[in-house]
Design a protein around this motif. Sequence first.
Motif, PDB file in Angstrom:
ATOM      1  N   LEU A  56       6.180  -1.518  45.233  1.00  0.00           N
ATOM      2  CA  LEU A  56       6.848  -1.559  43.931  1.00  0.00           C
ATOM      3  C   LEU A  56       6.924  -3.016  43.497  1.00  0.00           C
ATOM      4  O   LEU A  56       6.677  -3.920  44.279  1.00  0.00           O
ATOM      5  N   TRP A  57       7.290  -3.237  42.262  1.00  0.00           N
ATOM      6  CA  TRP A  57       7.587  -4.576  41.800  1.00  0.00           C
ATOM      7  C   TRP A  57       9.081  -4.789  41.860  1.00  0.00           C
ATOM      8  O   TRP A  57       9.856  -3.834  41.883  1.00  0.00           O
ATOM      9  N   CYS A  58       9.442  -6.074  41.879  1.00  0.00           N
ATOM     10  CA  CYS A  58      10.854  -6.421  42.008  1.00  0.00           C
ATOM     11  C   CYS A  58      11.272  -7.310  40.860  1.00  0.00           C
ATOM     12  O   CYS A  58      10.625  -8.309  40.580  1.00  0.00           O
ATOM     13  N   ASP A  59      12.333  -6.939  40.173  1.00  0.00           N
ATOM     14  CA  ASP A  59      12.960  -7.845  39.223  1.00  0.00           C
ATOM     15  C   ASP A  59      14.167  -8.433  39.945  1.00  0.00           C
ATOM     16  O   ASP A  59      15.257  -7.872  39.918  1.00  0.00           O
ATOM     17  N   ALA A  60      13.916  -9.562  40.628  1.00  0.00           N
ATOM     18  CA  ALA A  60      14.942 -10.121  41.507  1.00  0.00           C
ATOM     19  C   ALA A  60      16.188 -10.540  40.740  1.00  0.00           C
ATOM     20  O   ALA A  60      17.287 -10.531  41.291  1.00  0.00           O
ATOM     21  N   SER A  61      16.046 -10.866  39.449  1.00  0.00           N
ATOM     22  CA  SER A  61      17.203 -11.345  38.683  1.00  0.00           C
ATOM     23  C   SER A  61      18.257 -10.261  38.547  1.00  0.00           C
ATOM     24  O   SER A  61      19.437 -10.553  38.367  1.00  0.00           O
ATOM     25  N   ILE A  62      17.852  -8.994  38.625  1.00  0.00           N
ATOM     26  CA  ILE A  62      18.828  -7.909  38.542  1.00  0.00           C
ATOM     27  C   ILE A  62      18.739  -7.001  39.772  1.00  0.00           C
ATOM     28  O   ILE A  62      19.251  -5.888  39.766  1.00  0.00           O
ATOM     29  N   SER A  63      18.096  -7.514  40.837  1.00  0.00           N
ATOM     30  CA  SER A  63      17.971  -6.772  42.103  1.00  0.00           C
ATOM     31  C   SER A  63      17.493  -5.340  41.866  1.00  0.00           C
ATOM     32  O   SER A  63      18.028  -4.405  42.447  1.00  0.00           O
ATOM     33  N   THR A  64      16.484  -5.192  41.007  1.00  0.00           N
ATOM     34  CA  THR A  64      16.048  -3.848  40.631  1.00  0.00           C
ATOM     35  C   THR A  64      14.555  -3.658  40.866  1.00  0.00           C
ATOM     36  O   THR A  64      13.742  -4.420  40.338  1.00  0.00           O
ATOM     37  N   PRO A  65      14.204  -2.627  41.679  1.00  0.00           N
ATOM     38  CA  PRO A  65      12.786  -2.298  41.836  1.00  0.00           C
ATOM     39  C   PRO A  65      12.271  -1.625  40.561  1.00  0.00           C
ATOM     40  O   PRO A  65      13.016  -0.897  39.911  1.00  0.00           O
ATOM     41  N   ILE A  66      11.015  -1.871  40.234  1.00  0.00           N
ATOM     42  CA  ILE A  66      10.421  -1.216  39.078  1.00  0.00           C
ATOM     43  C   ILE A  66       9.048  -0.676  39.457  1.00  0.00           C
ATOM     44  O   ILE A  66       8.408  -1.172  40.385  1.00  0.00           O
ATOM     45  N   LEU A  67       8.618   0.350  38.751  1.00  0.00           N
ATOM     46  CA  LEU A  67       7.314   0.942  39.037  1.00  0.00           C
ATOM     47  C   LEU A  67       6.227  -0.088  38.735  1.00  0.00           C
ATOM     48  O   LEU A  67       6.337  -0.838  37.771  1.00  0.00           O
ATOM     49  N   PRO A  68       5.181  -0.109  39.551  1.00  0.00           N
ATOM     50  CA  PRO A  68       4.125  -1.114  39.374  1.00  0.00           C
ATOM     51  C   PRO A  68       3.205  -0.763  38.210  1.00  0.00           C
ATOM     52  O   PRO A  68       2.023  -0.516  38.396  1.00  0.00           O
ATOM     53  N   TYR A  69       3.768  -0.731  37.028  1.00  0.00           N
ATOM     54  CA  TYR A  69       2.987  -0.353  35.856  1.00  0.00           C
ATOM     55  C   TYR A  69       3.676  -0.922  34.620  1.00  0.00           C
ATOM     56  O   TYR A  69       4.876  -0.757  34.450  1.00  0.00           O
ATOM     57  N   ILE A  70       2.918  -1.593  33.794  1.00  0.00           N
ATOM     58  CA  ILE A  70       3.471  -2.058  32.530  1.00  0.00           C
ATOM     59  C   ILE A  70       2.898  -1.192  31.435  1.00  0.00           C
ATOM     60  O   ILE A  70       1.686  -1.149  31.228  1.00  0.00           O
ATOM     61  N   GLY A  71       3.782  -0.474  30.749  1.00  0.00           N
ATOM     62  CA  GLY A  71       3.336   0.428  29.699  1.00  0.00           C
ATOM     63  C   GLY A  71       2.989  -0.327  28.432  1.00  0.00           C
ATOM     64  O   GLY A  71       3.040  -1.556  28.385  1.00  0.00           O
ATOM     65  N   GLU A  72       2.620   0.430  27.420  1.00  0.00           N
ATOM     66  CA  GLU A  72       2.340  -0.165  26.124  1.00  0.00           C
ATOM     67  C   GLU A  72       3.554  -0.958  25.673  1.00  0.00           C
ATOM     68  O   GLU A  72       4.677  -0.600  25.929  1.00  0.00           O
ATOM     69  N   ASN A  73       3.311  -2.046  24.985  1.00  0.00           N
ATOM     70  CA  ASN A  73       4.378  -2.889  24.453  1.00  0.00           C
ATOM     71  C   ASN A  73       5.274  -3.457  25.548  1.00  0.00           C
ATOM     72  O   ASN A  73       6.409  -3.802  25.293  1.00  0.00           O
ATOM     73  N   LEU A 108       3.929   7.566  35.786  1.00  0.00           N
ATOM     74  CA  LEU A 108       4.705   8.279  36.796  1.00  0.00           C
ATOM     75  C   LEU A 108       3.874   8.765  37.982  1.00  0.00           C
ATOM     76  O   LEU A 108       4.398   9.423  38.869  1.00  0.00           O
ATOM     77  N   SER A 109       2.580   8.450  37.991  1.00  0.00           N
ATOM     78  CA  SER A 109       1.732   8.875  39.102  1.00  0.00           C
ATOM     79  C   SER A 109       1.185   7.645  39.814  1.00  0.00           C
ATOM     80  O   SER A 109       0.719   6.713  39.167  1.00  0.00           O
ATOM     81  N   GLY A 110       1.244   7.662  41.126  1.00  0.00           N
ATOM     82  CA  GLY A 110       0.701   6.559  41.906  1.00  0.00           C
ATOM     83  C   GLY A 110      -0.131   7.098  43.049  1.00  0.00           C
ATOM     84  O   GLY A 110      -0.223   8.317  43.241  1.00  0.00           O
ATOM     85  N   GLY A 111      -0.728   6.198  43.810  1.00  0.00           N
ATOM     86  CA  GLY A 111      -1.550   6.613  44.948  1.00  0.00           C
ATOM     87  C   GLY A 111      -0.768   7.449  45.947  1.00  0.00           C
ATOM     88  O   GLY A 111      -1.322   8.316  46.616  1.00  0.00           O
TER      89      GLY A 111
END
Length: 279
Positions: A56-73, A108-111
């Motif tokens: 996963l990706w990490c937004d360390a500034s808010i200690s929050t994991p995020i899905l490894p995908y950047i959507g449109e916009n 919402l789909s990953g390997g």
Amino acid sequence: MQHFFLFLLLLVFLLPHETSYSAAAASGGGDRCSRRCGGATVPYPLGFSPGCPIALWCDASISTPILPYIGENGTTYRVIAFNSTISTVVVGLSPSCSRSVPEARRVLSGGNYGVSSRTGLFLRGGCGGVNASAGAGCSVPVDVMSRLLRTAQCVGISNDTSPAAVACVASRPANSTAAVNEQFLLWEKVEKQKCDEVLTSTVFVLTPEGTATLEFGVAELGWWLNGTCGTGGGERCAANATCTDVQTPNGELGHRCECVAGMEGDGFLAGDGCYLGES
Ligand SMILES: *[C@@H]1O[C@H](CO)[C@@H](O)[C@H](O)[C@H]1NC(C)=O
Ligand SMILES: *[C@@H]1O[C@H](CO)[C@@H](O)[C@H](O)[C@H]1NC(C)=O
Ligand SMILES: *[C@@H]1O[C@H](CO)[C@@H](O)[C@H](O)[C@H]1NC(C)=O
Ligand SMILES: *[C@@H]1O[C@H](CO)[C@@H](O)[C@H](O)[C@H]1NC(C)=O
Ligand SMILES: *[C@@H]1O[C@H](CO)[C@@H](O)[C@H](O)[C@H]1NC(C)=O
Ligand SMILES: *[C@@H]1O[C@H](CO)[C@@H](O)[C@H](O)[C@H]1NC(C)=O
Ligand SMILES: *[C@@H]1O[C@H](CO)[C@@H](O)[C@H](O)[C@H]1NC(C)=O
């Protein structure tokens, strides 16, 4: 049947924000799996370094994991909760009128994860495949639906709550969670509705008291590891964990590890294993 549905309107506002995503620095080193993100720790096999089976990706500034995908916009999708016992994460899917069905499927789909069968989707726009006389499968109170549409700021149709405006792809029955081949949402069923967008989603949860709750604005994803329990080629379960084969969305078999009743942990040898909880 006397079912009392409690509708929790959980509006997760994912405001676009500037952040740099980084694998959080962690102790351990080597190619081991780093599972820390700021002040948060996620259960194996999730993590933030290349050594993790599910990165996963990490937004360390808010200690929050995020899905490894950047959507449109630049839209990102935050992980809200984990459950190692049933190998799931819950992610925010805020109401939107511009998230196409293929886009939602990609997000919402990953390997090694996919949308669980306890997740229902609300679709809108076009919906050429909807059988209007069958009610499009929606059983959401009109006021809840109109609030969802208002929140999503759908232009033009903001107060159109007719069944034809929104189609629902329902969660599967609650007792299907035990079946090896019914763990995941069928995207074919979603695509058959021929709608343009995924407005939002809901997760169906059966409480210990036997009542059902629906949470809006969230989706549950189930994860697995490649290979079956029998082959021994995959990730190993820890002592006091049971291994279960699971049919993944693409039809292949994968597996999950789960600590035996009474023990806590992620169930993996490479993770925290299983341990006695405080009680
Ligand atoms: C991206 O922004 C454009 C312009 O504001 C908008 O038309 C489009 O629908 C947006 N796409 C998504 C997925 O939000
Ligand atoms: C995980 O899911 C199980 C089964 O639904 C539930 O009993 C348990 O309370 C959940 N754990 C957490 C931390 O939510
Ligand atoms: C598991 O297999 C899928 C293809 O079926 C692949 O995309 C994914 O990267 C594999 N996962 C791991 C951890 O090797
Ligand atoms: C639409 O739904 C109705 C009622 O459930 C059913 O009788 C009819 O056969 C369906 N039509 C199609 C085209 O599926
Ligand atoms: C939406 O509601 C407003 C006021 O309630 C009404 O004037 C308008 O015609 C409605 N629009 C549609 C598309 O139904
Ligand atoms: C629950 O599972 C049983 C046995 O697998 C099945 O007969 C029954 O139809 C299921 N119930 C629902 C609501 O799907
Ligand atoms: C956990 O594993 C140990 C060693 O294999 C065993 O002695 C113990 O009974 C197990 N505990 C449970 C709750 O299964």
